[in-house]
Design a protein around this motif. Structure first.
Motif, PDB file in Angstrom:
ATOM      1  N   THR A  16      71.431   2.191  17.651  1.00 17.94           N
ATOM      2  CA  THR A  16      70.166   2.939  17.674  1.00 17.94           C
ATOM      3  C   THR A  16      70.422   4.438  17.486  1.00 17.94           C
ATOM      4  OG1 THR A  16      69.451   1.311  19.296  1.00 17.94           O
ATOM      5  CG2 THR A  16      68.046   3.231  18.981  1.00 17.94           C
ATOM      6  N   LEU A  65      72.774   0.250  21.864  1.00 14.96           N
ATOM      7  CA  LEU A  65      72.474   1.673  21.962  1.00 14.96           C
ATOM      8  C   LEU A  65      73.151   2.517  20.867  1.00 14.96           C
ATOM      9  CD1 LEU A  65      70.934   3.714  23.652  1.00 14.96           C
ATOM     10  CD2 LEU A  65      72.961   3.974  25.074  1.00 14.96           C
ATOM     11  N   ASN A 110      90.342   6.054  21.788  1.00 16.61           N
ATOM     12  CA  ASN A 110      90.419   7.516  21.818  1.00 16.61           C
ATOM     13  C   ASN A 110      89.510   8.113  22.893  1.00 16.61           C
ATOM     14  OD1 ASN A 110      92.145   7.069  19.743  1.00 16.61           O
ATOM     15  ND2 ASN A 110      91.018   8.227  18.199  1.00 16.61           N
ATOM     16  N   TRP A 111      88.413   7.416  23.151  1.00 12.72           N
ATOM     17  CA  TRP A 111      87.521   7.887  24.208  1.00 12.72           C
ATOM     18  C   TRP A 111      88.258   7.927  25.559  1.00 12.72           C
ATOM     19  CZ3 TRP A 111      85.484   4.665  28.251  1.00 12.72           C
ATOM     20  CH2 TRP A 111      84.554   5.322  29.081  1.00 12.72           C
ATOM     21  N   ALA A 117      86.463  -2.024  28.026  1.00 11.79           N
ATOM     22  CA  ALA A 117      86.001  -3.035  27.074  1.00 11.79           C
ATOM     23  C   ALA A 117      84.625  -3.561  27.475  1.00 11.79           C
ATOM     24  CB  ALA A 117      87.013  -4.174  26.992  1.00 11.79           C
ATOM     25  N   ALA A 118      84.433  -3.841  28.770  1.00 11.35           N
ATOM     26  CA  ALA A 118      83.163  -4.400  29.236  1.00 11.35           C
ATOM     27  C   ALA A 118      82.003  -3.452  28.918  1.00 11.35           C
ATOM     28  CB  ALA A 118      83.233  -4.668  30.743  1.00 11.35           C
ATOM     29  N   VAL A 119      82.213  -2.158  29.193  1.00  9.46           N
ATOM     30  CA  VAL A 119      81.142  -1.179  28.967  1.00  9.46           C
ATOM     31  C   VAL A 119      80.846  -1.043  27.474  1.00  9.46           C
ATOM     32  CG1 VAL A 119      80.483   1.239  29.229  1.00  9.46           C
ATOM     33  CG2 VAL A 119      81.699   0.073  31.072  1.00  9.46           C
ATOM     34  N   TRP A 120      81.906  -0.937  26.670  1.00  7.93           N
ATOM     35  CA  TRP A 120      81.688  -0.727  25.239  1.00  7.93           C
ATOM     36  C   TRP A 120      81.163  -1.983  24.549  1.00  7.93           C
ATOM     37  CZ3 TRP A 120      81.236   3.725  22.666  1.00  7.93           C
ATOM     38  CH2 TRP A 120      81.657   4.885  23.325  1.00  7.93           C
ATOM     39  N   LEU A 121      81.452  -3.152  25.107  1.00 10.18           N
ATOM     40  CA  LEU A 121      80.864  -4.373  24.537  1.00 10.18           C
ATOM     41  C   LEU A 121      79.341  -4.306  24.614  1.00 10.18           C
ATOM     42  CD1 LEU A 121      83.198  -7.259  25.774  1.00 10.18           C
ATOM     43  CD2 LEU A 121      82.608  -6.740  23.406  1.00 10.18           C
ATOM     44  N   VAL A 122      78.822  -3.709  25.676  1.00 10.10           N
ATOM     45  CA  VAL A 122      77.371  -3.571  25.803  1.00 10.10           C
ATOM     46  C   VAL A 122      76.866  -2.476  24.864  1.00 10.10           C
ATOM     47  CG1 VAL A 122      75.471  -3.163  27.390  1.00 10.10           C
ATOM     48  CG2 VAL A 122      77.537  -4.308  28.203  1.00 10.10           C
ATOM     49  N   LEU A 123      77.553  -1.312  24.909  1.00 14.49           N
ATOM     50  CA  LEU A 123      77.105  -0.194  24.069  1.00 14.49           C
ATOM     51  C   LEU A 123      77.165  -0.534  22.587  1.00 14.49           C
ATOM     52  CD1 LEU A 123      78.885   2.747  25.942  1.00 14.49           C
ATOM     53  CD2 LEU A 123      76.432   2.398  25.753  1.00 14.49           C
ATOM     54  N   SER A 169      72.807  -4.735  17.983  1.00 14.04           N
ATOM     55  CA  SER A 169      71.537  -4.012  17.952  1.00 14.04           C
ATOM     56  C   SER A 169      71.394  -3.129  19.193  1.00 14.04           C
ATOM     57  CB  SER A 169      70.377  -5.001  17.867  1.00 14.04           C
ATOM     58  OG  SER A 169      70.504  -5.954  18.905  1.00 14.04           O
ATOM     59  N   THR A 223      87.981  -7.374  21.274  1.00 16.44           N
ATOM     60  CA  THR A 223      87.776  -7.919  19.927  1.00 16.44           C
ATOM     61  C   THR A 223      87.464  -9.407  19.997  1.00 16.44           C
ATOM     62  OG1 THR A 223      90.094  -8.484  19.538  1.00 16.44           O
ATOM     63  CG2 THR A 223      89.411  -6.237  18.990  1.00 16.44           C
ATOM     64  N   PRO A 224      86.690  -9.915  19.036  1.00  6.54           N
ATOM     65  CA  PRO A 224      86.336 -11.341  19.066  1.00  6.54           C
ATOM     66  C   PRO A 224      87.574 -12.215  18.862  1.00  6.54           C
ATOM     67  CG  PRO A 224      85.546 -10.289  17.049  1.00  6.54           C
ATOM     68  CD  PRO A 224      86.067  -9.200  17.913  1.00  6.54           C
ATOM     69  N   ASN A 274      76.883  -3.500  21.202  1.00  5.54           N
ATOM     70  CA  ASN A 274      76.125  -4.683  20.805  1.00  5.54           C
ATOM     71  C   ASN A 274      75.487  -4.417  19.441  1.00  5.54           C
ATOM     72  OD1 ASN A 274      73.576  -6.428  20.745  1.00  5.54           O
ATOM     73  ND2 ASN A 274      74.668  -7.204  22.530  1.00  5.54           N
TER      74      ASN A 274
END
Lengths: 268, 302
Positions: free
Chosen positions: B142, B139, B171-172, B127-133, B137, B242-243, B135
């Protein structure tokens, strides 16, 4: 052709892990830099890691997680080996019914048990304590089955020879059976460590005080941005640290790791 | 004590009793931390119970109330949607990956290890990693920008998009894990069977679909049912990524999450226990399906 498909799969699936590790050395603003920076230019060394230790008692979390995982592993392996051996090599009254009872525990997911189990732990006065954290999850029926399968292959002649030499039954278990079950024990130990280390739901429910928190629950401070300004690089540093013990296990005990996981069919 | 079988010498009968002593600790443990909670959970599901006062028996009142509880009814459809999205695609893609990694090519072991890496981190780390990915705006936005033309995407805050995003993240981590189980099955198929098919003129796909997959039926059922049972219990990813723990507007509030909310946020232990009973019943259906389809065969080819 196979190589290129495998390469695409590997890169796609590994990228987030790569991102996690490299971002933990980046500056806070660099993480969202466009174009994307594969490697940190604003290299922070271990500064983000140090910030994490400043903000929460991370060392204590790691101690708690390690303590829980190690107790879990030792107890599960020894008692699973004992029970597996008992089911495989002996015939006694009530054996079938006991076996089906242990079998039945596998069909009931932990999720179903949390309410009554918490009430029970609460009544025992174990809420918010190491006992409440560790004891209810300390056995694992899957371990019993795994050990039973392996115990079948121990030759009876070996056990009988020890009996003729006058060894007691417990001594036979401890000195002969347990060492023979070592490969299976290694697989079981590795996956129990994985489940225990990554366990989230039970520690979340049973622990209130920060001093007793484990790594997965303790690190949610960094994933819940409501607790202050987000510190994404720090969050990546904690994530990297939290994954490191599992990654080392995987690298050094890959064979046991894969065998254990493939047999268990559970992703923690 | 009189021995049961007169033909068995008494010292052997006495020795067999050790089997009982060896399994006893395990059985006692499961009686205390499994059987008792199961039974008391059934009882709590028929009570009003706040933990501070003793439970009050209300019969099937909690279940009747659940039928009118919008949040509960929504959590059923959320859970079923999550189960659908996180089982079938996982089944197909993990099989595909296992077929790829069962071939012989240079660098296979290292690529397999890299592919397998997402299994290792805990779901909180995931969750921590995907929260950054993810975001708005960040990665991923983009990367897909050439297709969407959008500078900002609310992957996790958009009520329509959010459940799909959660499924993709799940799934990842799940696909490499089930790949491993398929791979164990595939490598268990004797090489002669493949060779025999090739000699008879079967091409790669024919060998796969006519020879290997039918032999992998136990694995196929195992992957399908285990992934379903795991998905029915979904909790950690929804809680962490999730929020507002299950939001926005409860589109990610699975039954597992609702048990936690009712039990540990509102201390409605009776209602939470009743949801557990319903969830258990749903999972039992999957278990029954698994047992029906694997009856007779073992979880291996031999």
């Amino acid at each position: 052709m196979w190589f290129s498909i495998a390469l695409v799969l590997a890169v796609t699936f590994f990228f987030p892990i790569f991102f996690m590790v490299t971002s933990s050395f980046k500056g806070e603003n660099e993480i969202f830099a466009i174009p994307f920076r594969w490697f940190p230019q604003d290299f922070q060394g271990f500064a983000q890691y140090a910030k994490a230790f400043d903000r929460v008692p991370l060392g204590q979390f790691f101690f708690n997680s390690a303590f829980m995982a190690i107790v879990d592993v030792v107890v599960t392996v020894i008692f699973s080996a004992m029970a597996g051996y008992g089911f495989a090599k002996f015939k006694f009254r009530g054996q079938r019914i006991m076996f089906f009872f242990v079998l039945a525990t596998i069909t009931v997911p932990f999720q179903i048990l949390i309410i009554p189990l918490y009430v029970q732990v609460f009544k025992l006065g174990w809420a918010d304590s190491y006992a409440g954290l560790i004891i209810p999850g300390i056995m694992n029926a899957f371990g019993v089955f795994m050990m039973r399968q392996f115990a079948y292959s121990i030759p009876d002649e070996l056990l009988d020879a020890a009996r003729i030499d006058g060894a007691g039954e417990f001594r036979i278990f401890w000195r002969i059976v347990l060492p023979l079950l070592a490969p299976a024990s290694a697989s079981l130990a590795v996956i129990i460590f994985l489940f225990s280390w990554n366990n989230f739901l039970w520690p979340l429910i049973v622990i209130r005080s920060q001093q007793l928190q484990t790594v997965p629950v303790g690190m949610t401070t960094f994933t819940e941005p409501y607790n202050g300004p987000p510190q994404w690089a720090v969050s990546m540093a904690v994530s990297t640290l939290a994954t490191l013990p599992i990654a080392l296990l995987f690298i050094f005990f890959q064979r046991y790791f894969i065998q254990g996981l493939a047999m268990s069919g559970i992703k923690g | 004590m009189i021995t049961r079988k007169t033909s068995t010498p008494s010292f052997i009968a006495r020795r067999q009793r050790w089997g009982f002593y060896f399994v006893l600790p395990t059985v006692i443990f499961f009686a205390i931390f499994f059987l008792y909670p199961i039974l008391s959970g059934l009882y709590y599901s028929m009570t009003e119970f706040t933990l501070l006062k003793p439970p009050v028996f209300v019969g099937f009142g909690n279940f009747e109330a659940l039928l009118k509880d919008r949040l509960f009814l929504k959590s059923i459809s959320v859970t079923l949607g999550y189960v659908a999205g996180s089982t079938f695609p996982v089944w197909v893609i993990s099989l595909f990956a296992a077929v790829v990694f069962s071939q012989k090519f240079p660098g296979r072991e290292i690529l397999k290890a890299l592919f397998f890496a997402p299994v290792l981190p805990s779901l909180v780390v995931v969750a921590a990693v995907w929260l950054v990915l993810l975001n708005p705006s960040g990665l991923i936005t983009t990367v897909v920008r050439p297709f969407t033309g959008l500078a900002e995407i609310n992957w996790l805050n958009d009520p329509k998009l959010s459940p799909i995003t959660v499924i993709l993240v799940h799934n990842w981590t799940a696909i490499p894990f089930y790949m491993l189980i398929w791979l164990a099955g595939l490598t268990g198929i004797p090489e002669d069977l493949r060779d025999a098919a090739r000699v008879d003129g079967a091409n790669f796909l024919q060998t796969l679909f006519r020879v290997e997959l039918p032999l992998l039926r136990p694995t196929a059922v195992f992957v399908a049912s285990i992934s379903m049972i795991n998905a029915f219990q979904a909790f950690t990813l929804q809680y962490t990524i999730t929020p507002g723990k299950g939001g926005p507007v409860d589109v990610n509030t699975t039954m597992g999450l609702l048990i936690w909310k009712y039990g540990f946020q509102y201390f409605r232990m009776g209602d939470a226990a009743a949801i557990s009973v319903v969830l258990f019943a749903m999972i039992l259906v999957v278990t029954a399906f698994q047992l029906t389809f694997t009856r007779g065969d073992k979880y291996s080819i031999q």
